[in-house]
Structures are given as structure tokens and as C-alpha cells.
Design an enzyme around this catalytic site. Sequence first.
Site, PDB file in Angstrom:
ATOM      1  N   LYS A   1      61.895 109.289 105.705  1.00 56.12           N
ATOM      2  CA  LYS A   1      62.541 109.156 107.267  1.00 56.12           C
ATOM      3  C   LYS A   1      63.986 109.098 107.471  1.00 56.12           C
ATOM      4  CE  LYS A   1      65.305 106.400 104.540  1.00 56.12           C
ATOM      5  NZ  LYS A   1      66.284 107.021 105.210  1.00 56.12           N
TER       6      LYS A   1
ATOM      7  N   TYR B   1      66.386 101.193 107.532  1.00 56.60           N
ATOM      8  CA  TYR B   1      65.173 100.452 106.918  1.00 56.60           C
ATOM      9  C   TYR B   1      65.865  98.524 107.276  1.00 56.60           C
ATOM     10  CZ  TYR B   1      66.301 104.163 102.343  1.00 56.60           C
ATOM     11  OH  TYR B   1      65.452 104.458 102.293  1.00 56.60           O
TER      12      TYR B   1
END
Lengths: 396, 396, 396, 396
Positions: free
Chosen positions: A151, A239
Site C-alpha cells: 500500500k 491505515y
Amino acid sequence: MNPESINRRQLFVAAGTLAATSALSANAQTPAPTQPRAAPKPDEGKPLAPKDRVGIAIVGIGAYASQQIIPSFAETKYCRLAGFVTGDAAKGRDFANRFGVAEANVFGYDQMAELANRPDIDAVYIITPNGLHREHTEAAAKAGKHVLCEKPIATSPQDAEAMIKACADAKRLLMMGYRCQYEPYNLRAIEICRSGRLGRLVSMTSEHSRTADPSDPRDTWRLNKKLAGGGSLPDIGIYSLNAMRYLTGEEPTEIQASISSPPGDPRFKEVEATVHFTLRFPSGVLANCQSSYDTADVKRGQVFGTDAILTLDPLSDYYRHNLSVSSKPKGSETPVEEKILIPEKNQFALQLDHFAQCVRTGQTPRSPGEEGLRDVRYIEGIYRAAREGKPVKVNG
Amino acid sequence: MNPESINRRQLFVAAGTLAATSALSANAQTPAPTQPRAAPKPDEGKPLAPKDRVGIAIVGIGAYASQQIIPSFAETKYCRLAGFVTGDAAKGRDFANRFGVAEANVFGYDQMAELANRPDIDAVYIITPNGLHREHTEAAAKAGKHVLCEKPIATSPQDAEAMIKACADAKRLLMMGYRCQYEPYNLRAIEICRSGRLGRLVSMTSEHSRTADPSDPRDTWRLNKKLAGGGSLPDIGIYSLNAMRYLTGEEPTEIQASISSPPGDPRFKEVEATVHFTLRFPSGVLANCQSSYDTADVKRGQVFGTDAILTLDPLSDYYRHNLSVSSKPKGSETPVEEKILIPEKNQFALQLDHFAQCVRTGQTPRSPGEEGLRDVRYIEGIYRAAREGKPVKVNG
Amino acid sequence: MNPESINRRQLFVAAGTLAATSALSANAQTPAPTQPRAAPKPDEGKPLAPKDRVGIAIVGIGAYASQQIIPSFAETKYCRLAGFVTGDAAKGRDFANRFGVAEANVFGYDQMAELANRPDIDAVYIITPNGLHREHTEAAAKAGKHVLCEKPIATSPQDAEAMIKACADAKRLLMMGYRCQYEPYNLRAIEICRSGRLGRLVSMTSEHSRTADPSDPRDTWRLNKKLAGGGSLPDIGIYSLNAMRYLTGEEPTEIQASISSPPGDPRFKEVEATVHFTLRFPSGVLANCQSSYDTADVKRGQVFGTDAILTLDPLSDYYRHNLSVSSKPKGSETPVEEKILIPEKNQFALQLDHFAQCVRTGQTPRSPGEEGLRDVRYIEGIYRAAREGKPVKVNG
Amino acid sequence: MNPESINRRQLFVAAGTLAATSALSANAQTPAPTQPRAAPKPDEGKPLAPKDRVGIAIVGIGAYASQQIIPSFAETKYCRLAGFVTGDAAKGRDFANRFGVAEANVFGYDQMAELANRPDIDAVYIITPNGLHREHTEAAAKAGKHVLCEKPIATSPQDAEAMIKACADAKRLLMMGYRCQYEPYNLRAIEICRSGRLGRLVSMTSEHSRTADPSDPRDTWRLNKKLAGGGSLPDIGIYSLNAMRYLTGEEPTEIQASISSPPGDPRFKEVEATVHFTLRFPSGVLANCQSSYDTADVKRGQVFGTDAILTLDPLSDYYRHNLSVSSKPKGSETPVEEKILIPEKNQFALQLDHFAQCVRTGQTPRSPGEEGLRDVRYIEGIYRAAREGKPVKVNG
């Protein structure tokens, strides 16, 4: 893996990918899940013999690869460390020797086409700077390899879309390395949010901050706009963003955001230091998020329900997550806290094994490329909301 | 209090009030403090004899008055409980008997003009619903009494301005009941924020939530727009708002906000359930705040500095505040937490004594009416930002 | 206090003391309570006017007196600070001026007989080194004053018995300064232990340790056997010992003990550093206690019941006690902790007021001299068990 | 394992065992370590191919074997699950099928001699009731197998000595299953105790309690004196006992103890419920320990040093250990706590791998049979001290 197992697996893969592809083509916008996803069941399969495991080459062998990912192969059941792609040939050979990989399976970034000739490499795990994810994914897909990508998926929605298309065209899987989605404390938190134990979800908060250090090689590229795509937001704010989505099981519809960077700080010439953003979800839940490269460490998420509050602190560490549910029983002045204690598991190994199982069975990954695309669209929305000074409607 | 002491005191009061008034009239906008206010020194004076104490009548004798404020007079050094103003004459007489006050000092709301004839009542403490603060303050000022007023000061900036003017015209003090500004753990938190121990302040969060219960008489008026002026925001969100200001020592310049209420919930026909808002401060600090009448209890504030994180949880309870400073020393993987342990003090008594000292000496209160006006302007800004769907510039 | 109130009070006192005395004389051994004492109800009386309060002179004006006890008079309802007895006349006069006491009420230790001539001094609070408690108590009783005495009551059971007799003969009260028995968190812990919420009590632990510092004047006399009567045990181990008794409501029947001191450490030439002792109670409860002058700080007590565990940590601090009850619900892997939150109160003031109420009403104190005698007998038993290397039967 | 590797390994084993044996025979008493053992370095070897791993048969396949030990083989690097010895042949066959073991490698307890004919079984792990450990160890040694034995080693020192002799005679290793000695948080705690960071060690406490449940098959044999050898002490109190030894690195010289069991409770007809014992170590450290089958759960250890206090709570759980070091810096009123965060590891796998490495290299295990013998002698001493009502000198 022997040829037979490859054939059987590829059949599954093709079917899975086609399904995903047709869903995509039917709707220009990535479809939002129609109902909150449940937490997945733990995998209980037995370890496979090495020859039957999915062979994975690591693309980019920096600190995260060498300290977290590579050692975790020892704890996988379905994965075999099978090669390295690196810009540093000597380091690649050294890794090959240290980790029991044939030197012939070490490649330069410009040699990724040669992966096509290696039947013992089924897939790649891309751990290069964000701005290179598209190039490396396209090269891997063209060489016929499945892709697990760190990511954020890319530094723009356009790049993310191209990556999804490249893998779909090659009939190969694209999975995002959203490790928290495979980590047991986060999975238990999802379960609790779905269970009704918190009552109706009302409000959420999440903070992810740390001090960026330009003298640390791990941070150098993170402060470069072209390579990182942004500052703290795509690196660690993601996150918070991703957690708000998997904890609610919903997609946000509106974003507000503010950005702040200390004037004159050379770290933040190209990328932002601190972002505060608020997400609104269809059910009415509001989520306050904070992301910063400029404060002491925090990695927390909280869910405020009508009946109880769930705290996951840290939410996104490599280990030692703490999960609790607290409430004040009606008529009592004293709070009660239940600490949820479950065994820690190696989230990197669990993620690798989920990827391998998807490769083997053709199952759609829990965190497909489309999941990564959504976050990049939301990140773009956050930046636009902050830049234009107004809320942005989103349709991830 | 004997006549002489009244005279000396009133002299001081006049001087103090005039100074404040001229500052106000010189600038239509309430002037922001030019530099962060330091935490105040603790008062070390000796208890006064009852006759020398400031006599205070309570206006509004509901649960907060009877359970928190009235018993706290026993722990004050400069205050004497001197009367009651109430709509329930029988309850007023009962309170007079229970708490040692002459029955002659019990008044109806429509009899506040008679306070002028009571030299043993120097001041009033207004603890009525928000929407009545203006009327009761104006009546008290007209009767020549100093005013301590519960937060929020009023339900509109216009009312707040009228209250400030009424007290200034009468040369009487107007102080806000911001009890946290007198509570030792909050004062220590202010000190730590100013001390540099957290490094540069970067980001803040604060949450204040509880479940509004329409069957509880204490909550009935809080769900009535006219009496309360709003929902969770002016009632408990104001603790977050005010704390962000006293912890930074700065005034916000920009506000973003989102409001959410559960559709069809009869509690939220008139007032909002949940507000998320973000404040930007001149130094670049961003603050994410949450306020809700629709979740389990939380009363927390956190300050994220470049070097350490301060947590005050709860921040605004009646007792048992917890204050800690945590950081991860450079090069260490393990966080260190210092729990700041100081004696709890009765914040209600400390606030009453500060008010009494200001009345006696003419000193400007730490939380004057203007402090209350600023918060009401910010609250108006938060509602406007949420309503118009865009950030609002403020100049408190 | 006016003469009438003295007379009425003394009548009560006489009755109370006589009752206690006859109980004592009927049984050479101090009678153990026949059933566990309940936690006392909080006192809800109103503050008295100064003239009606019990006038108390402080005997010994060291750090504990000046920092904890004297300031706490401001928070009492029934006590008036009325004099000082000290070996340092200049300090005594200074204290008199600082704390609003007539200089005429400052006495030397050799002038305690003169207390008899001061009707505005009703009682003394003895805060001198342990080895002087007997002498000062006898002098006060002879002068007709009630006595509140710091723990331990004396350095031997014989001295303690003499003190009890001296007060009984003079028809004056003798109360022990066991402050924890008046502190709200300890009282709530007693309630919980009695309530059955922990199930049947099975086992207990308590630790009290700190580092003795001979360079600190407060510790000098504590390392002197004659003045202190022992080392850590009578000074802080007594908190563990006394707590085990009030938490169970039982008297121990058997003691085992071990003592250890670091060889050659000049602090421990006369007194012991560390004592570990185990108490057995009639119900079968066993209690492991630790007391040390040689480790980092701890002041904890725990009660292990068949259903839940109560933790009071700290148990005996001046403020900020933490009380929790934890258990693991049947069939669950996750522990649940309830934090008991109640307002902190000034335990010194509560203890002073209990003493004053006993003086005024003749009620037997919650912690009479006999309570102190028992602990000194147990302390003697602990030392004997350690010295003789065998368990000692006790009958407190 | 191929024959060559067996030969090489056995050579090492012989040498190692002989060394240990001669040390034993030179001194009737097991020699105490001459200096505190350091914490071991983590093993960094690579996983071996199955054929090169040490084949281990499980003797006794109850809950602990099936839930903790067998699944942990998947996380070992040097161990191969190789057989089962059980009294329930059907269950054995079922386990063989579930866990990939040849049915031919399932044996009855009376067939252990046949293990000699299985070269693919190098060792056994004995997880039967304590009273059967001797019989099963002797049978395994006679069949030429190395032995890993659950704690306690046996129900008497005589049995333990016979087991050590049987293995030495057969030139096979005997290692104790003291899993905490292989668990990372305990190893870090040992390191901290040795490092001087706590200052000089002064005092320790450890508590291990849980509620014995006769309706749970896992507890049935534990309440049977012949099978268990005692009550809570040899089962869970041994964790406290063993921890006090590895945390200090010393052997106790004196033991005091008290036992208490609720009268009439059928669970405690044969075995004790609660034991409190105190150990004295040569350095002067005293340790208070508690062990109970009759209270809510606790599994804690604490070390009180002159400078700081180490807390390990839980100390002996299967996962989620918490380790912290707290101290109050000189001149400060506020305690500082450092939470030591390190990755959890599977202690069962680490213990199995240590055993396998010792088998392969002939290295003496960290927890040899002699370590088990010492604890059984101390347990015998604890029972004697409690029974005779006097301290017992020990020489483990």
C-alpha cells in the site's frame, strides 16, 4: 509447484479474475459492497510441501522486505521465497545466498520480463516506492506473474486503474498488502463492530503519526513527492482511512480535510506533514482521522457505539496490538473494561498465505486491487478537500 | 462581609471592570490574547471568617447545584452560601433549612430585583438552562450583584454581548463557570504544554460524549433547542472546544464541521446528536474534536507534540483525572509513560474561591464573560460550517 | 468550646472509656472482634463554629505534621488547631504565627503538664518518634487531654499497654492514627470484601517498600532502634499488617517471617531492611506480606477471592488510590476489570474529624489504642518468628 | 533424518550426556550453578528439511498435547511430529490421520518398547499425569529415545533421580518442559535482572492461582494425589518456584511454608488448595510465593530491586505476556513505567526446537532433568516446612 498443480490453479484464477473483471466493466465506478463484509474465518489448512507452494519473488529488498517479509516466509504454509528483483545486484546475490534462493532468480528492475521464463516463480510481492508500483506491476503481469502490492497501490487513481487493467488483461491476480486486514486483533475488532456489542456505531477516531527522519534511508524517498505521492497521508494516514472502512464495512460519501506543515522545515518542501480529515459514512457514522509525520508515535483506532467503546491501540503495529471494549453499566459510576486477549499471529505470514491461497484457488482476495484504488481515490479527495477548502463528495 | 470591606472591594471591582470594558469598546472583536496564558499559581490564602466571605446566592437549584456546587461551599475559603433563586418556593425553603440559609434569602425568578436589598448577598451563581442565562444575568447585574455563570454563557453571541454589557454597565464582574480551568490536572496539563516538554505542539484531539436520556429530568431541557441553544455541542462539546484553546493558549482561525443525528430518534428532533469539528490555530496546530449525545461516555483530550504525547483522560470529570506524558525514546522500541500524580482538589470550590477573590480584589477572572462569548461565537461558527458545508473563518 | 459542651462531652467520654476499660479488664488478652467489622458510614454532619470544635495541639512538628496534618485542619468540620508541643521553641513560635495559634499555646516537651491549664486545648495529636509515644501520651493523659497517636502505638506491647492504661485512668480517649482506616478507597475495599463479590476470601498479598535515606532528616530517627523500635516493619510494614486485618475483619493466629538486610550497609546496623511474613487467619485465609527499606516504592494490597481479585494499588498513599476488581468470566478467555472510581477525600481530615466526634460523643474510635496494641504484639511475633526460625502462634 | 545424521548426532549426545553424568556422580547433591546463568541467545538457524529434523512421538494426547504442542510443530524448524503413545488406540489413529503421522507409529503405553524399532522416532515428549512420568521416561530411554518431559519431572525426588539415571545409562538426553525458560518475555526479564537496571535485587513475589474444576477432565487427575503428587503446588506453584530461581539465577537455601484448604471441599480431600511459601536465596533475596487452586486467575511475578521494580504479568501464560519496569526518579513524585514490547513467539515451538538442537548437537539443555529434580526437592521441602511448622534448609 508441479505443472499439474499450476494448471489446476490457473483454471481457478482465470475464473476468479474474469468474474472480478466483468463486475468492474459493468460499472465505471468500483462498486461499493452491498453489505458490510464479515470478518474472515481463520485458515486451518496444513503446510504444503515446498514444491507445491506458491513461489514468490520480492521486488524491492529494502528494510521492510528484509526485516518483516522475508523472515515471515518461514511461518507461511503455502508460500515459498523464490526470487529477488533489485537495483543492487550484489545485494540481490547476497540475499539469494542468505535466504536459500538460486542466484539465477535474482533480477534487475529492467529484467522483469525474464520472470516469464521462471516457472518456479508464480508471483511477485512489490515493495518498491509508491511511485514505482505501476511500472513494476505492469512488468510482472506482462511476465505472467500474480501480484501482491504494498500500500498505497499507486500515487494516482489513474495509475491504480492501469494496474488493475494490466492484471485483468493478463488474467493474473492483483492483491493489496493491507496487512491489518489479515491481523487477528483487527479481525476481532471487525467482528465486534458487526456483532452489535457496541450498539449502533456513531463515531470513530483514528490517529497515525510518527516523526519522519530524512537521515534514515527508509524515509528518504517518503519525503519525495514523485516517489511517495504525498506525505504522511498515503504512507500512514492510509491505515486510519482503510481501518475506518473495514471497521464500519462502509464506504465514505463525504470528506473534509485540513493540512498543516511547519513552515521552513526542509522535510516538508514537497510533501505534507499533518492531515486532519473527517469522513462521513452512509449510516451517519462520522470519523475523525489524524495523520502526521511530525509528532511522537501513535497508531490508534477507536469506535464509539451507543453502548460501548472499542479501542485498538496500537491498531497497526507489527505486533502487540491491544484491544478492549469499555462501557459504564447503566446506573454505575464505574467503567468496566474487557481486555480482549487472543494469540498474536504473524500478520505478514497470514497475508502471504491468503495471497497464495487466492492464487491456488482463484478466490478473490480480501483486499483486491480495487480496494487499493478506492483508498487512492479517497486520498485524492482528502487532498482536494484541503486544497479547495470545502467538503468533497466521494464515490469510491 | 462588613460595609468597609464591601467598599474597599467595590473600588477594586470598579477599576477592574472599567479596564475590561474599555478594552472591549476599543475593539468590536474581543481581542485575542497576545501571548499564551500561563497556568495560574495556586491560591495559598487562609480561610476567611464567614462575615468576611463573599455571599453567593445560587440561581437555579437542580441536580448540579445541589450535588456539586452547594456541598463544595464547605471546601471554600472565601465563599459563603447566601441565598437561593428558584421557581419552586417549597424546594427553596427546604434548601434554606438544609444548608443553613435564612428563608428570607429565598427568591422566585421574578423576584431577583429584591436581591438589591440584601447586603449579605454579594453575588449570584447562575445554574439555569442556557437559554435563561441572559435574563438572569441582567436581573442580577441590575440588582448590583456580581455574576458567576455556568457554561455556555448564552445561546447566541448577541445574548452573550448583552450580558457582558449589563455587568459592565453595573460595574459588576461577570465570570464563566469553566471549572476545568480551575482543576489541578488541567492546570498541570497547561503547564506541560507551555514547558516545551512535548516539543512543538502539532496536533490535538478531544472527545466528549454521553448518552442523552430524555427520561432523566436533567436532560429534558437539554434536548429543547430554545432552552439549550443546541445539542451536545454547547453542552459537552464546549469542553473540547475550550480545552483546545487553553491547552494551546491560542484562538482558532478556521473551523470545519460535520453533524450527524440518527434519523427518527425523537431525542434529536430539535438538537443535534453528534458533531465532529476541526479547528486550525495560528501556530499551525490542528485539533480534531468530537461531541455526541449518542455514544458511551468519553471525556478526553490529547496533545501530540513533536517529542511526546500528553493524555488527559478524563479531562473534564468531576474527579479522578488521569494525566500522562508518553514518548518513545530515540532508538528504543519501547514506550515510556510518566503518570503525573498530583492531589485532586475540589474544582468547584477552587472556581468559587477564584470568583470570590476577583470580587474582593477587582482582579479580572481567569475566565471572564468574554471567554464565554468567544466560545459561543466558535459554536456558531461550527454550526455554520456544518450547515453551509464549508470551512468558516473565525475571529473569536 | 464552651464549658457546657465540654461537660456534656466529657460525660459521654467517661461512659465510653469506662465501657472500653471494663471490657479490657475482663480479659487480659485484648478481645478479638466477634465478627468482621463493617465499613463505617460517611459522616454527614455540618461544620461547627470554631468555638465548638475540638481544640487539638500537635506534639512533634516535623515534616509529616507540617505538610500533611496541619494543612488538613482547614478541611475538617469538627477540629481546631490549638497548640504545638516541640523541642524547638523558635520553630514553635513560627508555626504559631503561620497557622494562627496563640504563642501561649506553644510548649516544650517538658512542659506538657501545663496543657492542663489550657481549656481551649481538648486533645493532642502525637507525631513524635515511635519510642517517645508512651512518654508523650502519659503526659497528655495526666494533663487531662485526649490522645490521637501516630502508628505504631509504641515500640513494645508493654509500652502500649501502659499508654492504654494511662488514658483509661484519666478517662481520656486514646485513638490510633491509622489513616487508611478513614480513607474512602480503603473503606470501599472493606465493603467489597464483606459483600461477597469476591466470593470466599482465600489469599492475600501486600507489599510496602521504599528506600530509606539516612541523609534525609525524616529518616534519621527511623534507622535508630531505640527511637523507631525496628526498621521497615513498624514503619511501613505495619500498613500491610493492619490492612490484612481490616480487609479480612479477622485477627491472625499464626505468623511466619524471614528478615534480610544487606550486609555492611550502614543504614541497617540497628534495624532491619526487609521482612517477608505470612499471616494465617481463622477462616483459612493466608496473607503474604513484604516490607522493605531497600527497594523502589510499592504500597499495594491484593485480595484473592474464589470469584474475583481486588487490587488496591497504591493502598496507603496520601492520595490517588486505585481500586479495581478483576475476574475472568466463566468460559471466557478475556479478563474483565472494573475500576472503582469514587471521589478522593482528605484522609487526614477525615481521621481528625472521627477523633473529634469520638471526643465529643464518647463513641469508641474505629481505631482505638487496643488496635495499636494488637499490631505491636503481631510485630513482636513477626520478629520472634524470624529470630527463632519457626512459626509463632499469636492471640492479638 | 538419514542414518548419517543420526550417527553424528548420537556422538554429540553421548559426549554431552557423559559430561552431565560425571558431574552428577561427583556430587550426591545436584551442584548449584556457580554463577547466575545468562539469558540465552535466540536461535537463528534455518528450518531443516523434514528428513533432517528430529522425529518426536507424543506420549499422552490430552488437551495440552492436542491444543498447544501438536499445532506448534508447524512453527518449529528442527522438529517433526513422528508418533503417538496413548491409552486410546482409536484416538491415536484419528490423531495420526489428522496430523499426518503413519498409523504404524501409534502405540499403547504398554508398547513403548516397540519404539526401539522406529528409526524415524528419535525422541518422545511425555505429557502424561505427573505420577506416570517415571514409568514412561524409563520405557523411552530403554527404547533408545531421548526424552522431553513435562513439569513437574516426577512426584518424588526418588523418581526424578531414577529418571535421570535411566537416561544417563541409555546415553539419552532428558530435558524438562519448562516452557517459560524459552519464552521471550521471560528471557528478557532474566536479562533485565542480570543487567543491573533494577539495582541490587532485594525481594520478589510470585502468584499462580486458578480455580480447579473437577468436572473438567483436564482437572480430574490433578486432584488425585497419586497421579498429581500434590495439589496446586506441583502444578502451577512450580511456575513461581522455577521463576524465582531463573530470575535470580540462584538456588534457595531456606523455605518457609503454610498450607490452607477449605474444610469439607471435596476437591481437596487428597491434595492441597493453597500454599504460601517464602524462599531465601544466598544473596539475601527473599521471595514470597502463592499457589492456589481456589481463587480467580493470576500468573504473575515481580522483582523488587533497589532502583526499580520489574513486573511480568502474566508471567506464564501461553501468550500475551506483559513486562514493565517502573521506578520513581529521585526527587520526583510521579512514577515512570517503561513497557517492554518485544514480539511474542510460540514458546512451545521454541522449546521443541531447543530440545531438537540439543539432540542434534549433544549440547546440554537449558532445563535438564536435574533442573526438574531440584524443583521436586524444593516442593518436598515446601510440604515438609508446612507440615512440620518450621523452616526447612534446602540444598537443591
